[in-house]
Write a protein that holds these residues in place. Structure first.
Motif, PDB file in Angstrom:
ATOM      1  N   GLU A 243       0.805  -1.224   0.000  1.00  0.00           N
ATOM      2  CA  GLU A 243       0.000   0.000   0.000  1.00  0.00           C
ATOM      3  C   GLU A 243       0.841   1.278   0.000  1.00  0.00           C
ATOM      4  O   GLU A 243       0.316   2.373  -0.200  1.00  0.00           O
ATOM      5  CB  GLU A 243      -0.973   0.013   1.179  1.00  0.00           C
ATOM      6  N   GLU A 244       2.167   1.177   0.207  1.00  0.00           N
ATOM      7  CA  GLU A 244       3.021   2.355   0.280  1.00  0.00           C
ATOM      8  C   GLU A 244       3.483   2.880  -1.074  1.00  0.00           C
ATOM      9  O   GLU A 244       3.941   4.012  -1.175  1.00  0.00           O
ATOM     10  CB  GLU A 244       4.268   2.057   1.120  1.00  0.00           C
ATOM     11  N   PHE A 245       3.383   2.045  -2.132  1.00  0.00           N
ATOM     12  CA  PHE A 245       3.855   2.465  -3.443  1.00  0.00           C
ATOM     13  C   PHE A 245       3.001   1.826  -4.524  1.00  0.00           C
ATOM     14  O   PHE A 245       2.245   0.899  -4.273  1.00  0.00           O
ATOM     15  CB  PHE A 245       5.332   2.096  -3.639  1.00  0.00           C
ATOM     16  N   GLU A 246       3.127   2.355  -5.738  1.00  0.00           N
ATOM     17  CA  GLU A 246       2.409   1.774  -6.865  1.00  0.00           C
ATOM     18  C   GLU A 246       3.346   1.636  -8.051  1.00  0.00           C
ATOM     19  O   GLU A 246       4.324   2.370  -8.183  1.00  0.00           O
ATOM     20  CB  GLU A 246       1.188   2.606  -7.242  1.00  0.00           C
ATOM     21  N   VAL A 247       3.026   0.663  -8.892  1.00  0.00           N
ATOM     22  CA  VAL A 247       3.796   0.406 -10.098  1.00  0.00           C
ATOM     23  C   VAL A 247       2.880   0.658 -11.287  1.00  0.00           C
ATOM     24  O   VAL A 247       1.778   0.122 -11.353  1.00  0.00           O
ATOM     25  CB  VAL A 247       4.312  -1.050 -10.129  1.00  0.00           C
ATOM     26  N   THR A 248       3.335   1.515 -12.193  1.00  0.00           N
ATOM     27  CA  THR A 248       2.586   1.784 -13.422  1.00  0.00           C
ATOM     28  C   THR A 248       3.396   1.252 -14.600  1.00  0.00           C
ATOM     29  O   THR A 248       4.449   0.647 -14.408  1.00  0.00           O
ATOM     30  CB  THR A 248       2.340   3.298 -13.601  1.00  0.00           C
ATOM     31  N   SER A 249       2.956   1.514 -15.792  1.00  0.00           N
ATOM     32  CA  SER A 249       3.670   1.039 -16.978  1.00  0.00           C
ATOM     33  C   SER A 249       4.995   1.760 -17.194  1.00  0.00           C
ATOM     34  O   SER A 249       5.828   1.299 -17.965  1.00  0.00           O
ATOM     35  CB  SER A 249       2.798   1.178 -18.224  1.00  0.00           C
ATOM     36  N   THR A 250       5.211   2.872 -16.487  1.00  0.00           N
ATOM     37  CA  THR A 250       6.465   3.615 -16.673  1.00  0.00           C
ATOM     38  C   THR A 250       7.217   3.919 -15.383  1.00  0.00           C
ATOM     39  O   THR A 250       8.336   4.429 -15.449  1.00  0.00           O
ATOM     40  CB  THR A 250       6.202   4.973 -17.373  1.00  0.00           C
ATOM     41  N   ALA A 251       6.636   3.639 -14.207  1.00  0.00           N
ATOM     42  CA  ALA A 251       7.274   4.109 -12.976  1.00  0.00           C
ATOM     43  C   ALA A 251       6.897   3.304 -11.738  1.00  0.00           C
ATOM     44  O   ALA A 251       5.896   2.590 -11.712  1.00  0.00           O
ATOM     45  CB  ALA A 251       6.898   5.574 -12.736  1.00  0.00           C
ATOM     46  N   VAL A 252       7.723   3.479 -10.710  1.00  0.00           N
ATOM     47  CA  VAL A 252       7.419   3.062  -9.343  1.00  0.00           C
ATOM     48  C   VAL A 252       7.338   4.358  -8.547  1.00  0.00           C
ATOM     49  O   VAL A 252       8.287   5.153  -8.553  1.00  0.00           O
ATOM     50  CB  VAL A 252       8.509   2.142  -8.755  1.00  0.00           C
ATOM     51  N   THR A 253       6.211   4.596  -7.876  1.00  0.00           N
ATOM     52  CA  THR A 253       5.948   5.874  -7.224  1.00  0.00           C
ATOM     53  C   THR A 253       5.378   5.661  -5.821  1.00  0.00           C
ATOM     54  O   THR A 253       4.633   4.713  -5.587  1.00  0.00           O
ATOM     55  CB  THR A 253       4.903   6.672  -8.041  1.00  0.00           C
ATOM     56  N   HIS A 254       5.702   6.594  -4.913  1.00  0.00           N
ATOM     57  CA  HIS A 254       5.123   6.536  -3.566  1.00  0.00           C
ATOM     58  C   HIS A 254       3.617   6.769  -3.653  1.00  0.00           C
ATOM     59  O   HIS A 254       3.138   7.382  -4.612  1.00  0.00           O
ATOM     60  CB  HIS A 254       5.760   7.593  -2.665  1.00  0.00           C
ATOM     61  N   ARG A 255       2.889   6.278  -2.665  1.00  0.00           N
ATOM     62  CA  ARG A 255       1.455   6.566  -2.568  1.00  0.00           C
ATOM     63  C   ARG A 255       1.264   7.619  -1.493  1.00  0.00           C
ATOM     64  O   ARG A 255       1.568   7.393  -0.320  1.00  0.00           O
ATOM     65  CB  ARG A 255       0.664   5.308  -2.230  1.00  0.00           C
ATOM     66  N   GLN A 256       0.747   8.745  -1.907  1.00  0.00           N
ATOM     67  CA  GLN A 256       0.487   9.861  -1.002  1.00  0.00           C
ATOM     68  C   GLN A 256      -0.370   9.408   0.161  1.00  0.00           C
ATOM     69  O   GLN A 256      -1.394   8.770  -0.028  1.00  0.00           O
ATOM     70  CB  GLN A 256      -0.212  10.992  -1.771  1.00  0.00           C
ATOM     71  N   GLY A 257       0.065   9.695   1.388  1.00  0.00           N
ATOM     72  CA  GLY A 257      -0.699   9.366   2.580  1.00  0.00           C
ATOM     73  C   GLY A 257      -0.455   7.967   3.120  1.00  0.00           C
ATOM     74  O   GLY A 257      -0.797   7.688   4.263  1.00  0.00           O
ATOM     75  N   ALA A 258       0.123   7.082   2.321  1.00  0.00           N
ATOM     76  CA  ALA A 258       0.380   5.711   2.770  1.00  0.00           C
ATOM     77  C   ALA A 258       1.876   5.413   2.911  1.00  0.00           C
ATOM     78  O   ALA A 258       2.264   4.559   3.696  1.00  0.00           O
ATOM     79  CB  ALA A 258      -0.242   4.707   1.801  1.00  0.00           C
ATOM     80  N   PHE A 259       2.708   6.131   2.156  1.00  0.00           N
ATOM     81  CA  PHE A 259       4.159   5.928   2.198  1.00  0.00           C
ATOM     82  C   PHE A 259       4.694   6.388   3.545  1.00  0.00           C
ATOM     83  O   PHE A 259       4.408   7.479   4.006  1.00  0.00           O
ATOM     84  CB  PHE A 259       4.811   6.711   1.051  1.00  0.00           C
ATOM     85  N   ARG A 260       5.499   5.532   4.191  1.00  0.00           N
ATOM     86  CA  ARG A 260       5.986   5.798   5.548  1.00  0.00           C
ATOM     87  C   ARG A 260       7.372   6.451   5.595  1.00  0.00           C
ATOM     88  O   ARG A 260       8.058   6.359   6.617  1.00  0.00           O
ATOM     89  CB  ARG A 260       5.979   4.501   6.340  1.00  0.00           C
ATOM     90  N   ALA A 261       7.812   7.047   4.509  1.00  0.00           N
ATOM     91  CA  ALA A 261       9.018   7.877   4.442  1.00  0.00           C
ATOM     92  C   ALA A 261      10.337   7.120   4.456  1.00  0.00           C
ATOM     93  O   ALA A 261      11.382   7.730   4.482  1.00  0.00           O
ATOM     94  CB  ALA A 261       9.011   8.946   5.543  1.00  0.00           C
ATOM     95  N   GLU A 262      10.306   5.777   4.453  1.00  0.00           N
ATOM     96  CA  GLU A 262      11.548   5.003   4.440  1.00  0.00           C
ATOM     97  C   GLU A 262      11.783   4.450   3.050  1.00  0.00           C
ATOM     98  O   GLU A 262      10.920   3.777   2.486  1.00  0.00           O
ATOM     99  CB  GLU A 262      11.471   3.838   5.427  1.00  0.00           C
ATOM    100  N   LEU A 263      12.973   4.721   2.493  1.00  0.00           N
ATOM    101  CA  LEU A 263      13.328   4.231   1.169  1.00  0.00           C
ATOM    102  C   LEU A 263      14.826   3.996   1.122  1.00  0.00           C
ATOM    103  O   LEU A 263      15.603   4.850   1.570  1.00  0.00           O
ATOM    104  CB  LEU A 263      12.926   5.250   0.094  1.00  0.00           C
TER     105      LEU A 263
END
Length: 173
Positions: free
Chosen positions: A139-159
């Motif tokens: 739930e912290e990130f999403e994968v699209t056809s071009t990217a891996v991106t954080h999910r606003q409001g669910a990402f816990r700031a650790e990467l």
């Protein structure tokens, strides 16, 4: 966690080169990347920064890491961008070699240009020695056809690591 599956004619899933994909992932996991690893600084301060790397062969594909982070000082990170022997799969690995970042990321996006993401994963801790990678929760990130991106409001700031494997659309002549 994985990228959206491709579709063949009629909307049915298309053929997947799972063996090639697994070999590429194994190669990317070994020592965190390949021969094309480039070091760069991840800088805190809350300002959005980007770092890109391109490959001249097979159409000049590019991987870009865009982020904003807070706390601490600059950290040395690396980006590896490699093309499979048959030029059909591109892998981009972005990671902190020390395994754990002490910065708090407010956002991140790793994207490829000129290729479609087949697999994407983000990690809160990168492997070091005998320790394994620790993936972010789905739930912290999403994968699209071009990217891996954080999910606003669910990402816990650790990467600490992102892996993208993308199909280049290379056609044999």
């Amino acid at each position: 966690m994985a990228a959206p599956s491709g579709c063949g004619s009629g909307g049915a899933p298309g053929p997947r080169p799972w063996a090639s994909l697994l070999l590429l992932l194994a190669a990317a996991a070994a020592a965190g990347g390949g021969d094309h690893a480039v070091q760069f600084d991840v800088r805190p301060g809350g300002v959005v920064h980007s770092f890109s790397q391109s490959l001249a062969q097979a159409g000049g594909h590019t991987c870009t890491f865009t982020y904003a982070s807070q706390g601490g000082t600059n950290e040395q990170w690396q980006m590896s961008l490699d093309l499979s022997d048959d030029s059909r799969l591109l892998t981009c690995v972005i990671w902190r070699p020390q395994g754990k970042s002490y910065l708090f990321f407010t956002q991140f996006k790793a994207e490829v240009q000129g290729a479609e993401v087949e697999y994407g994963m983000a990690y809160s801790k990168a492997s070091t020695g005998k320790d394994a990678d620790i993936p972010l929760k789905p739930e912290e990130f999403e994968v699209t056809s071009t990217a891996v991106t954080h999910r606003q409001g669910a990402f816990r700031a650790e990467l600490s690591k992102i892996v993208l494997v993308a199909r280049t659309g290379h056609v044999e002549l």
